[in-house]
Design a protein around this motif. Structure first.
Motif, PDB file in Angstrom:
ATOM      1  N   LEU A 131      72.492 -60.711  91.441  1.00  9.51           N
ATOM      2  CA  LEU A 131      71.558 -59.700  91.900  1.00  9.51           C
ATOM      3  C   LEU A 131      72.066 -58.288  91.599  1.00  9.51           C
ATOM      4  CD1 LEU A 131      68.879 -59.480  93.421  1.00  9.51           C
ATOM      5  CD2 LEU A 131      70.161 -59.605  95.562  1.00  9.51           C
ATOM      6  N   PRO A 182      77.318 -60.481  82.754  1.00  5.21           N
ATOM      7  CA  PRO A 182      75.959 -60.587  83.289  1.00  5.21           C
ATOM      8  C   PRO A 182      75.054 -59.576  82.574  1.00  5.21           C
ATOM      9  CG  PRO A 182      77.580 -60.409  85.066  1.00  5.21           C
ATOM     10  CD  PRO A 182      78.303 -60.139  83.789  1.00  5.21           C
ATOM     11  N   ASN A 186      72.867 -68.013  93.980  1.00  5.61           N
ATOM     12  CA  ASN A 186      73.708 -67.904  95.174  1.00  5.61           C
ATOM     13  C   ASN A 186      72.863 -67.914  96.436  1.00  5.61           C
ATOM     14  OD1 ASN A 186      76.552 -67.308  94.083  1.00  5.61           O
ATOM     15  ND2 ASN A 186      75.245 -65.910  92.914  1.00  5.61           N
ATOM     16  N   VAL A 187      73.261 -68.715  97.386  1.00  2.79           N
ATOM     17  CA  VAL A 187      72.536 -68.795  98.661  1.00  2.79           C
ATOM     18  C   VAL A 187      73.494 -68.365  99.767  1.00  2.79           C
ATOM     19  CG1 VAL A 187      71.383 -70.338 100.275  1.00  2.79           C
ATOM     20  CG2 VAL A 187      71.057 -70.661  97.821  1.00  2.79           C
ATOM     21  N   ARG A 195      87.915 -67.173  90.770  1.00  2.00           N
ATOM     22  CA  ARG A 195      88.533 -66.291  89.782  1.00  2.00           C
ATOM     23  C   ARG A 195      89.986 -65.964  90.089  1.00  2.00           C
ATOM     24  NH1 ARG A 195      88.159 -60.484  89.508  1.00  2.00           N
ATOM     25  NH2 ARG A 195      86.543 -60.494  91.093  1.00  2.00           N
ATOM     26  N   ILE A 249      75.000 -56.997  99.862  1.00  2.00           N
ATOM     27  CA  ILE A 249      74.776 -58.341 100.419  1.00  2.00           C
ATOM     28  C   ILE A 249      75.287 -58.429 101.873  1.00  2.00           C
ATOM     29  CG2 ILE A 249      75.378 -60.809 100.233  1.00  2.00           C
ATOM     30  CD1 ILE A 249      73.413 -60.221  98.112  1.00  2.00           C
ATOM     31  N   PRO A 266      76.307 -56.051  94.409  1.00  2.00           N
ATOM     32  CA  PRO A 266      75.986 -56.952  95.523  1.00  2.00           C
ATOM     33  C   PRO A 266      77.088 -57.003  96.575  1.00  2.00           C
ATOM     34  CG  PRO A 266      76.249 -58.174  93.456  1.00  2.00           C
ATOM     35  CD  PRO A 266      76.245 -56.735  93.106  1.00  2.00           C
ATOM     36  N   GLY A 269      85.283 -66.273  86.187  1.00  2.00           N
ATOM     37  CA  GLY A 269      86.087 -65.085  85.881  1.00  2.00           C
ATOM     38  C   GLY A 269      87.056 -65.267  84.731  1.00  2.00           C
TER      39      GLY A 269
HETATM   40  P1  C2E Z   1      80.157 -64.708  92.951  1.00  2.00           P
HETATM   41  O1  C2E Z   1      79.078 -65.663  93.322  1.00  2.00           O
HETATM   42  O2  C2E Z   1      81.551 -65.221  93.014  1.00  2.00           O
HETATM   43  O3  C2E Z   1      79.792 -64.185  91.503  1.00  2.00           O
HETATM   44  C1  C2E Z   1      80.732 -63.923  90.501  1.00  2.00           C
HETATM   45  C2  C2E Z   1      81.078 -62.470  90.441  1.00  2.00           C
HETATM   46  O4  C2E Z   1      82.138 -62.277  89.508  1.00  2.00           O
HETATM   47  C3  C2E Z   1      79.938 -61.588  89.950  1.00  2.00           C
HETATM   48  O5  C2E Z   1      80.072 -60.327  90.596  1.00  2.00           O
HETATM   49  C4  C2E Z   1      80.246 -61.457  88.465  1.00  2.00           C
HETATM   50  O6  C2E Z   1      79.654 -60.326  87.874  1.00  2.00           O
HETATM   51  C5  C2E Z   1      81.739 -61.355  88.511  1.00  2.00           C
HETATM   52  N1  C2E Z   1      82.376 -61.785  87.256  1.00  2.00           N
HETATM   53  C6  C2E Z   1      81.949 -62.698  86.371  1.00  2.00           C
HETATM   54  N2  C2E Z   1      82.827 -62.866  85.372  1.00  2.00           N
HETATM   55  C7  C2E Z   1      83.850 -62.036  85.618  1.00  2.00           C
HETATM   56  C8  C2E Z   1      85.091 -61.758  84.944  1.00  2.00           C
HETATM   57  O7  C2E Z   1      85.418 -62.299  83.891  1.00  2.00           O
HETATM   58  N3  C2E Z   1      85.918 -60.848  85.520  1.00  2.00           N
HETATM   59  C9  C2E Z   1      85.605 -60.206  86.679  1.00  2.00           C
HETATM   60  N4  C2E Z   1      86.460 -59.308  87.153  1.00  2.00           N
HETATM   61  N5  C2E Z   1      84.447 -60.456  87.350  1.00  2.00           N
HETATM   62  C10 C2E Z   1      83.592 -61.355  86.823  1.00  2.00           C
HETATM   63  P2  C2E Z   1      78.815 -59.575  91.201  1.00  2.00           P
HETATM   64  O8  C2E Z   1      77.630 -59.761  90.307  1.00  2.00           O
HETATM   65  O9  C2E Z   1      79.255 -58.195  91.536  1.00  2.00           O
HETATM   66  O10 C2E Z   1      78.530 -60.384  92.531  1.00  2.00           O
HETATM   67  C11 C2E Z   1      79.438 -60.364  93.576  1.00  2.00           C
HETATM   68  C12 C2E Z   1      79.075 -61.376  94.629  1.00  2.00           C
HETATM   69  O11 C2E Z   1      77.843 -61.016  95.268  1.00  2.00           O
HETATM   70  C13 C2E Z   1      78.842 -62.772  94.073  1.00  2.00           C
HETATM   71  O12 C2E Z   1      80.082 -63.394  93.891  1.00  2.00           O
HETATM   72  C14 C2E Z   1      78.004 -63.375  95.176  1.00  2.00           C
HETATM   73  O13 C2E Z   1      78.820 -63.809  96.233  1.00  2.00           O
HETATM   74  C15 C2E Z   1      77.190 -62.205  95.646  1.00  2.00           C
HETATM   75  N6  C2E Z   1      75.851 -62.278  95.046  1.00  2.00           N
HETATM   76  C16 C2E Z   1      75.428 -61.884  93.821  1.00  2.00           C
HETATM   77  N7  C2E Z   1      74.129 -62.141  93.652  1.00  2.00           N
HETATM   78  C17 C2E Z   1      73.698 -62.733  94.792  1.00  2.00           C
HETATM   79  C18 C2E Z   1      72.439 -63.254  95.251  1.00  2.00           C
HETATM   80  O14 C2E Z   1      71.423 -63.267  94.548  1.00  2.00           O
HETATM   81  N8  C2E Z   1      72.415 -63.780  96.530  1.00  2.00           N
HETATM   82  C19 C2E Z   1      73.517 -63.826  97.314  1.00  2.00           C
HETATM   83  N9  C2E Z   1      73.406 -64.354  98.555  1.00  2.00           N
HETATM   84  N10 C2E Z   1      74.705 -63.358  96.913  1.00  2.00           N
HETATM   85  C20 C2E Z   1      74.806 -62.816  95.677  1.00  2.00           C
END
Ligand code: C2E
Ligand code: CA
Ligand code: CA
Ligand code: CA
Length: 273
Positions: free
Chosen positions: A61, A257, A111-112, A197, A77, A73, A231
């Motif tokens: 998101l 993303p 993600n929920v 990660r 969130i 997020p 990650g």
């Molecule tokens: P998550 O579910 O653990 O999502 C993975 C996070 O790691 C994402 O951060 C993604 O952008 C980031 N990421 C992916 N690959 C790498 C990498 O190689 N290195 C690093 N440093 N980071 C990487 P993001 O998008 O900032 O989201 C953070 C958290 O917010 C997510 O962790 C999830 O818990 C929550 N989130 C995101 N979208 C939603 C959603 O639609 N609903 C809910 N309930 N939570 C969400």
């Protein structure tokens, strides 16, 4: 000294009030933002090790706030969760994910949040959404973290079984960061384990990290679950994970993303060899 204490307290209270005010403002903006279409789902590829193909995406998101710009997020969130707005937001995410399924190939994982998962109408709303959109639940994986499962096991198990019956896959997100992951693995019907990660980024840096990652992968394989590493940023990590038998990789190395309209068609051939 008494004065200093009083001053510190005043500063503390001022800081707290500002924090509360900021949260309240964000909370109000959330509702408006939803109405105005300020939210967007970005997709990050999940790559199958065996074929080096993108076989699906995680929906992440994004909020472009009119005044504050992109808010991650991680910042909104928790506010949405604390205020209950996550229910509405989560419904929007699921509806949007269903819509995106029409434009992409492969699967989407969504993600929920704990509150959303435990909401009394979660399963019935989902059923209604599928009926309305015609989306195929077999192309959707729901990612939950273990704090969803902390108490009231029976109810969580019931919800998970209902979701599985509909056709959804269930992933255990951030595996290894919580407390009693091992007992959860045998108790709940997960299809996928996502290796956090923090373990992946320690590969090749911290002694024993390899042992831990390999053990998680073997555990997943032994239980018949799909393992996904999150990650993944360095080639070294990807190679180790592939050799250790990890099923899928996700991370900046394989793709950041991005908007559905801006997804790279193929992953970098340098990585796919
Ligand atoms: P998550 O579910 O653990 O999502 C993975 C996070 O790691 C994402 O951060 C993604 O952008 C980031 N990421 C992916 N690959 C790498 C990498 O190689 N290195 C690093 N440093 N980071 C990487 P993001 O998008 O900032 O989201 C953070 C958290 O917010 C997510 O962790 C999830 O818990 C929550 N989130 C995101 N979208 C939603 C959603 O639609 N609903 C809910 N309930 N939570 C969400
Ligand atoms: Ca996730
Ligand atoms: Ca299924
Ligand atoms: Ca995660």
């Amino acid at each position: 000294a008494k004065n200093a204490g009083r001053n510190a307290f005043r500063l503390f209270r001022k800081g707290m009030n500002e924090l509360i005010e900021k949260r309240r403002a964000l909370e109000a903006d959330l509702e408006i933002g939803l109405k105005r279409g300020e939210f967007e789902l970005y997709l990050q590829p999940r790559v199958e090790v065996e074929t080096a193909d993108v076989i699906g995406y995680e929906a992440l998101l994004r909020w472009s706030h009119p005044k504050r710009g992109m808010i991650s997020p991680g910042d909104f969130i928790p506010v949405a969760e604390a205020s209950g707005k996550i229910i509405q937001l989560g419904e929007w995410v699921l509806a949007e994910a269903c819509r995106l399924l029409e434009t992409i190939e492969g699967r989407i994982s969504v993600n929920v949040s704990p509150l959303q998962f435990r909401h009394s109408e979660f399963v019935s709303n989902l059923t209604e959404l599928l009926r309305r959109t015609g989306a195929d639940p077999n192309r959707i994986e729901l990612e939950i973290t273990e704090n969803v499962l902390i108490d009231d096991d029976k109810r969580a198990l019931q919800i998970l079984n209902d979701l599985k019956k509909i056709g959804f896959d269930i992933a255990l997100d951030d595996f290894g960061t919580g407390y009693s992951s091992l007992s959860y693995l045998s108790r709940y019907p997960f299809d996928t384990i996502k290796i956090d990660r923090s373990f992946v980024s320690n590969i090749g840096k911290v002694e024993n990290a390899q042992v831990i990652v390999r053990t998680i992968i073997d555990l997943g394989a032994g239980l018949g679950m799909n393992t996904v590493a999150e990650g993944v940023e360095r080639i070294e990590e990807a190679l180790f994970l592939a050799q250790a038998g990890c099923d899928e990789l996700q991370g900046y190395l394989l793709g950041r993303p991005a908007r559905a309209s801006e997804l790279a068609r193929d992953i970098d051939p340098a990585i796919a060899t």
